[in-house]
Write an enzyme that holds these catalytic residues in place. Structure first.
Site, PDB file in Angstrom:
ATOM      1  N   ARG A  50      98.334  55.053   1.748  1.00  0.00           N
ATOM      2  CA  ARG A  50      98.122  54.568   0.388  1.00  0.00           C
ATOM      3  C   ARG A  50      96.630  54.422   0.080  1.00  0.00           C
ATOM      4  NH1 ARG A  50     101.776  49.325   0.550  1.00  0.00           N
ATOM      5  NH2 ARG A  50     101.262  49.211  -1.679  1.00  0.00           N
TER       6      ARG A  50
ATOM      7  N   ILE B 238     106.242  50.125   9.014  1.00  0.00           N
ATOM      8  CA  ILE B 238     105.948  50.758   7.736  1.00  0.00           C
ATOM      9  C   ILE B 238     106.099  49.687   6.669  1.00  0.00           C
ATOM     10  CG2 ILE B 238     106.524  53.132   8.367  1.00  0.00           C
ATOM     11  CD1 ILE B 238     109.272  52.774   7.208  1.00  0.00           C
ATOM     12  N   ASP B 239     105.460  49.899   5.528  1.00  0.00           N
ATOM     13  CA  ASP B 239     105.433  48.888   4.480  1.00  0.00           C
ATOM     14  C   ASP B 239     106.820  48.607   3.917  1.00  0.00           C
ATOM     15  OD1 ASP B 239     102.667  48.809   4.738  1.00  0.00           O
ATOM     16  OD2 ASP B 239     102.360  50.349   3.202  1.00  0.00           O
ATOM     17  N   LYS B 240     106.956  47.450   3.293  1.00  0.00           N
ATOM     18  CA  LYS B 240     108.219  47.020   2.705  1.00  0.00           C
ATOM     19  C   LYS B 240     108.806  48.087   1.780  1.00  0.00           C
ATOM     20  CE  LYS B 240     109.931  43.498  -0.558  1.00  0.00           C
ATOM     21  NZ  LYS B 240     109.828  44.147  -1.860  1.00  0.00           N
TER      22      LYS B 240
END
Length: 304
Positions: free
Chosen positions: A236, A136-138
């Site tokens: 997103r 998963i993204d930062k």
């Protein structure tokens, strides 16, 4: 050799390295290209090169290499380990933490923390991404499953490929979504105008996101999302595509948005079949405090 992955090409088209990277989402295209160079990928009983054009009913077998000794530094970073046994672990990644080391983030990543807190990790993805099955993204918080050995890694990766895992997210988006439920089916690939971003493009990878409205506020909507595929920045990109970008998103959202530590996106529910016992496991992680406080503030009546 350790374990192996195998399957049959159905409707996919294009180069073998591209097709396999789209099917086996927990492995990078560069990793698959390396396996092709090393002769670990066999198609219909023959070794092939990365530019081989797949055909219907092609059968592939990937002989996964043996685990390699890890060289990334272990760091004593606080880590919320929700569950672990001898085969798998589930961790609740905080917002702001990168999953694995890269050129811009050589240390203090989730991998560095995993090496300190867990007794062993799978080596299929090499020394930079030990145990990492998905990412998963930062600035996205929430649950990740971690493989502690190669056999478990293979099983979890296959579940992701077969779309049998459960991955539910909670997000706060701009605008009021008028309908209660929806499904976004739109291919995702690198943006034609900004190579640092992803976008909905005609030649992108197949991507499906389902969403359900949980609550509506004056200018925002709280939604639950379920992934069918796992493309880079999928939620997103998809939410921006339909006109409801995620609040706080510094890349895909508007500049003027809610204050926070990045996008209001949380991987709150994770489910999968245990590689050894065959038992279905489900885990939940509460929203981060900044997310909760923001919702509380949005719910308060406006004073005139």
């Amino acid at each position: 050799m350790a374990d192996k992955l195998e399957g049959t090409i159905t409707n996919e088209q294009g180069r073998i390295d591209k097709v396999l990277s789209e099917r086996l989402t927990s492995y990078s295209r560069s990793q698959i290209q390396q396996w092709l160079k090393e002769g670990l990928v066999v198609l219909n009983g023959q070794k092939v090169k990365a530019n081989y054009q797949v055909k219907p009913d092609d059968h592939f077998i990937i002989h996964l290499p043996e685990e390699k000794p890890l060289e990334v530094e272990a760091c004593d970073i606080p880590l919320d380990v929700v569950y672990q046994d001898q085969d798998v672990a589930v961790v609740n990644k905080p917002q702001g933490m990168v999953v694995h080391p890269s050129h811009g983030h050589p240390t203090h990543t989730l991998v560095n923390a995993l090496l300190f807190h867990l007794d062993q990790l799978s080596g299929i993805n090499g020394v930079i991404r030990p145990g990492i099955v998905h990412r998963i993204d930062k600035d996205t918080s929430g649950l990740l499953m971690v493989a502690k050995n190669d056999r478990s890694h293979t099983s979890l990766a296959q579940q992701l490929q077969d779309k049998t895992t459960l991955r539910e997210y909670t997000a706060l988006v701009h605008g009021n979504i008028p309908h209660q439920k929806g499904t976004i089916t739109a291919p995702i690939g690198r943006s034609k105008t900004n190579r640092q971003m992803q976008d909905v493009v005609d030649d992108g990878k197949f991507a499906v996101t389902h969403f359900t409205v949980l609550e509506r506020f004056a200018d925002f909507t709280l939604i639950k999302l379920q992934l069918e595929t796992g493309r880079t920045h999928q939620i997103r990109v998809h939410m921006k595509y339909i006109g409801y970008p995620i609040a706080g998103d510094p890349v895909y959202g508007p500049k003027r948005t809610l204050k926070g530590n990045g996008q209001f996106l949380h991987a709150g529910v994770l489910g999968f079949t245990h590689p050894t016992s065959g038992q279905w496991l489900t885990f939940e992680a509460p929203l981060p405090e900044v997310f909760k406080k923001t919702l509380d503030n949005l719910a308060k009546p406006i004073d005139f």
